[in-house]
Write an enzyme that holds these catalytic residues in place. Structure first.
Site, PDB file in Angstrom:
ATOM      1  N   GLU A 285       0.890  -1.176   0.000  1.00 12.24           N
ATOM      2  CA  GLU A 285       0.000   0.000   0.000  1.00 12.24           C
ATOM      3  C   GLU A 285       0.919   1.214   0.000  1.00 12.24           C
ATOM      4  OE1 GLU A 285      -2.965  -0.657  -0.673  1.00 12.24           O
ATOM      5  OE2 GLU A 285      -2.843  -2.793  -0.204  1.00 12.24           O
ATOM      6  N   CYS A 319      -1.287   8.923   4.310  1.00  9.20           N
ATOM      7  CA  CYS A 319      -1.347   8.571   2.891  1.00  9.20           C
ATOM      8  C   CYS A 319      -2.654   9.071   2.302  1.00  9.20           C
ATOM      9  CB  CYS A 319      -1.240   7.069   2.731  1.00  9.20           C
ATOM     10  SG  CYS A 319      -2.406   6.215   3.801  1.00  9.20           S
TER      11      CYS A 319
HETATM   12  P1  NAD Z   1       9.175   5.082   2.891  1.00 11.33           P
HETATM   13  O1  NAD Z   1       8.877   4.457   1.588  1.00 11.33           O
HETATM   14  O2  NAD Z   1      10.277   6.069   2.986  1.00 11.33           O
HETATM   15  O3  NAD Z   1       9.528   3.948   3.969  1.00 11.33           O
HETATM   16  C1  NAD Z   1       8.681   2.839   4.181  1.00 11.33           C
HETATM   17  C2  NAD Z   1       9.512   1.673   4.663  1.00 11.33           C
HETATM   18  O4  NAD Z   1      10.380   1.261   3.602  1.00 11.33           O
HETATM   19  C3  NAD Z   1      10.422   2.023   5.835  1.00 11.33           C
HETATM   20  O5  NAD Z   1      10.499   0.921   6.713  1.00 11.33           O
HETATM   21  C4  NAD Z   1      11.750   2.271   5.158  1.00 11.33           C
HETATM   22  O6  NAD Z   1      12.855   2.064   6.004  1.00 11.33           O
HETATM   23  C5  NAD Z   1      11.717   1.241   4.049  1.00 11.33           C
HETATM   24  N1  NAD Z   1      12.606   1.555   2.932  1.00 11.33           N
HETATM   25  C6  NAD Z   1      13.046   2.761   2.528  1.00 11.33           C
HETATM   26  N2  NAD Z   1      13.867   2.623   1.465  1.00 11.33           N
HETATM   27  C7  NAD Z   1      13.929   1.307   1.199  1.00 11.33           C
HETATM   28  C8  NAD Z   1      14.604   0.538   0.213  1.00 11.33           C
HETATM   29  N3  NAD Z   1      15.371   1.109  -0.706  1.00 11.33           N
HETATM   30  N4  NAD Z   1      14.425  -0.794   0.221  1.00 11.33           N
HETATM   31  C9  NAD Z   1      13.624  -1.388   1.128  1.00 11.33           C
HETATM   32  N5  NAD Z   1      12.969  -0.709   2.096  1.00 11.33           N
HETATM   33  C10 NAD Z   1      13.108   0.612   2.125  1.00 11.33           C
HETATM   34  O7  NAD Z   1       7.796   5.680   3.439  1.00 11.33           O
HETATM   35  P2  NAD Z   1       7.511   6.464   4.791  1.00 11.33           P
HETATM   36  O8  NAD Z   1       8.112   7.819   4.697  1.00 11.33           O
HETATM   37  O9  NAD Z   1       7.817   5.638   5.987  1.00 11.33           O
HETATM   38  O10 NAD Z   1       5.934   6.577   4.718  1.00 11.33           O
HETATM   39  C11 NAD Z   1       5.296   7.507   3.912  1.00 11.33           C
HETATM   40  C12 NAD Z   1       4.794   6.896   2.638  1.00 11.33           C
HETATM   41  O11 NAD Z   1       3.955   5.791   2.943  1.00 11.33           O
HETATM   42  C13 NAD Z   1       3.941   7.852   1.837  1.00 11.33           C
HETATM   43  O12 NAD Z   1       4.237   7.711   0.472  1.00 11.33           O
HETATM   44  C14 NAD Z   1       2.514   7.379   2.146  1.00 11.33           C
HETATM   45  O13 NAD Z   1       1.571   7.731   1.172  1.00 11.33           O
HETATM   46  C15 NAD Z   1       2.720   5.909   2.252  1.00 11.33           C
HETATM   47  N6  NAD Z   1       1.661   5.278   3.034  1.00 11.33           N
HETATM   48  C16 NAD Z   1       0.704   4.586   2.364  1.00 11.33           C
HETATM   49  C17 NAD Z   1      -0.337   3.999   3.060  1.00 11.33           C
HETATM   50  C18 NAD Z   1      -1.414   3.234   2.343  1.00 11.33           C
HETATM   51  O14 NAD Z   1      -2.180   2.539   2.997  1.00 11.33           O
HETATM   52  N7  NAD Z   1      -1.505   3.337   1.026  1.00 11.33           N
HETATM   53  C19 NAD Z   1      -0.394   4.116   4.455  1.00 11.33           C
HETATM   54  C20 NAD Z   1       0.627   4.821   5.110  1.00 11.33           C
HETATM   55  C21 NAD Z   1       1.645   5.388   4.384  1.00 11.33           C
END
Ligand code: NAD
Length: 533
Positions: A285, A319
């Site tokens: 998501e 999000c």
């Molecule tokens: P992010 O993508 O920066 O991080 C999410 C997770 O991925 C973290 O645990 C991070 O450490 C990990 N990550 C980062 N880079 C990575 C890589 N290269 N390889 C593997 N893992 C990696 O997101 P965030 O800042 O924590 O959260 C915000 C984002 O999440 C926004 O885009 C928001 O829209 C989305 N979000 C979506 C939903 C939904 O239900 N659609 C819900 C909450 C948040």
């Protein structure tokens, strides 16, 4: 029977919950805890330390956490595999009992701690913490067992001569859960939904929400989760992810976060596809560019409140946060004045002061990204209200309302993930064109709302915007989905839309086996039609 949603406590002055929470906020602010990895039930301290700070007071350290390395990932995979035989053989009811107990602990003794960790570590106000870290996570842990029970009941037809049944097996291998910073409930749900279905998990929490994630792990341990079922491995995201995505035993990825990161993980799985013992399930998501579309018949005050709450609560870091708004010329001036008045009234600051409506954004990276969007808006659009930011004490960004005359402007298309709402004012007679514009402007399709008193307009928007949002709201803000009531998730660039906290999601964590038992197997290979005439 489905459970009822956990009621949100009100935290009114003098209430017992307010007294308890204030006490825990003070004690948590006064301590500096040490957060280990938890692998196979053992605490591991690597000595490679990072700090968790308060976003609204970034010199205040709440915890030191140990970073894991590739070797710890290998240990975590081994621990998950070791735990799998016993955990997957347990009955659905036995596994459910652990999460139901965790829900009960969170609803009672752990509530002030998880709310405080979410407030101090992620800069949520008391209300934003309560609806997330308490109510939503309790709901995930109570509703998922009920959905899993329903799923067990879905069985094929049997006949008088044969019995047929479905064995909802967990996946063969290890599930990798990767969680975002912005919801403690999502951090708790992503590792536990696959675990409920009998899988074992390696969980990598987000660096900026380690404190609340660690307490989630402690609650699960206290609830009796056996060692190795969920292994808690914080660390550099790439260093932790690579060995997991390259492991032949990867059975699934349960991700929530940004679109770009999920696409990168999907590409790695694609390039490793020949290595796996099974096709990994990919559930992600991701981002959003969520809209509010007002019709000329919209109720002005209700629309204005939806923009203020939907756009600025939790600093726009949901999000589902409203970030592009389409308003007809005839009501714009009135809506603008009301929203601006609310924004001027919003108190931003330390979330331990219960009068605050907004805290700080999560970290310096977010602060820089949002600030650069504000610079862009200053040059290419009109800032109606707000527009300033300061990271002197905390990462504070003022709630900001931007007006653009270009419906394709970046702030109408890109996810800002901060307290910035951009408005495009359309000519009232261009309602039909505006509907198509809303549908075609951004690559995302997570949440969206239409405001109208005209029922025909509501029906038309619901039809034209069918694929523009996975969660669509009529006369309500596009945030605040409740487990069991509005199953959550979006399509297009916003994710695989497997609806967290629903049966659809749980189905992704099982691989069904069909079993047929024939009571009287044939004893002659020939068929009647073969007899000579
Ligand atoms: P992010 O993508 O920066 O991080 C999410 C997770 O991925 C973290 O645990 C991070 O450490 C990990 N990550 C980062 N880079 C990575 C890589 N290269 N390889 C593997 N893992 C990696 O997101 P965030 O800042 O924590 O959260 C915000 C984002 O999440 C926004 O885009 C928001 O829209 C989305 N979000 C979506 C939903 C939904 O239900 N659609 C819900 C909450 C948040």
């Amino acid at each position: 029977m489905l459970p009822v949603n956990e009621p949100n406590l009100a935290y009114l002055p003098g209430s017992p919950e307010r007294i308890d929470l204030k006490a825990r906020l003070s004690s948590m602010a006064a301590e500096r805890i040490d957060i280990p990895l938890i692998i196979g039930g053992h605490e591991i301290r690597t000595g490679d330390l990072a700090q968790t700070v308060m976003p609204h007071d970034h010199r205040h350290v709440l915890a030191d956490w140990h970073r894991g390395k590739a070797t710890h990932v290998a240990q975590a995979i081994a621990a998950a595999q070791k735990a799998q035989a016993e955990w997957s053989a347990a009955t659905q009811e036995q596994r459910a009992a652990v999460f139901l107990k965790a829900a009960d602990l969170l609803a009672t003794t752990w509530r002030p701690t998880l709310n405080s960790a979410t407030m101090l570590g992620q800069s949520k106000t008391v209300f934003q913490a309560e609806i997330d870290a308490a109510s939503e996570l309790i709901d995930f842990w109570r509703f998922n067992p009920a959905f899993a029970h329903e799923l067990q009941g879905e069985q094929p037809i049997s006949t008088v001569s044969a019995s047929n049944r479905m064995d909802y097996r967990p996946l063969e291998g290890v599930v990798y859960a990767v969680t975002p910073f912005n919801f403690t409930s999502i951090a708790g749900n992503l590792p536990t939904a696959p675990a409920l279905m009998g899988n074992t998990v390696v969980w990598k929490p987000a660096a900026s929400s380690i404190l609340s994630s660690y307490y989630v792990m402690r609650i699960l341990e206290e609830a009796g989760l056996p060692p190795g079922v969920i292994n808690f491995v914080p660390g550099d995201p790439v260093e932790i992810s690579n060995p997991l995505l390259g492991s032949p035993d990867l059975a699934g990825v349960h991700f929530t976060g940004s679109t770009q990161v999920f696409q990168g993980m999907w590409s790695k799985v694609g390039s490793n596809i020949g290595r796996y013992k099974t096709y990994p399930r990919l559930v992600g998501e991701t981002g959003g560019k969520d809209f509010i579309l007002a019709h000329p018949s919209a109720a002005v005050q209700e629309l204005s409140v939806a923009i203020a709450r939907g756009g600025f609560e939790f600093q726009g870091q949901k999000c589902s946060a409203a970030s592009r708004v389409y308003i007809p010329r005839s009501i714009w001036n009135e809506v603008r004045d009301r929203v601006v008045a609310m924004m001027r009234d919003m108190r931003m600051g330390d979330v331990s002061d219960f009068r605050t409506f907004m805290g700080a954004v999560i970290d310096d990276k977010a602060f820089m990204r949002i600030s650069s969007y504000l610079d862009d808006a200053r040059r290419h659009a009109t800032i109606v209200q707000g527009g300033t930011a300061s990271d002197e004490r905390g990462y504070f960004v003022e709630p900001t309302l931007v007006e653009t005359t270009d419906p394709q402007y970046r702030l109408m298309r890109e996810e800002v993930f901060g307290p910035v709402v951009t408005v495009f004012v359309y000519a009232d007679e261009q309602w039909d064109e505006t509907l198509r514009l809303v549908d075609g402007t951004s690559p995302y399709a997570l949440t969206g709302a239409v405001f109208a008193r005209d029922r025909a307009a509501v029906d038309q928007a619901t039809a034209v915007l069918r694929n523009a949002a996975g969660n669509f709201y009529v006369n309500d803000k596009p945030t605040g989905a409740v487990v069991g009531q509005q199953p959550f998730g979006g399509a297009r660039g916003s994710g695989t839309n497997d609806k967290a906290g629903s049966k659809i999601n749980l189905l992704r964590w099982v691989s069904a086996r069909t079993i047929k038992e024939t009571f009287s197997p044939p004893v002659d290979y020939t068929y009647g039609y073969m007899v000579e005439e």
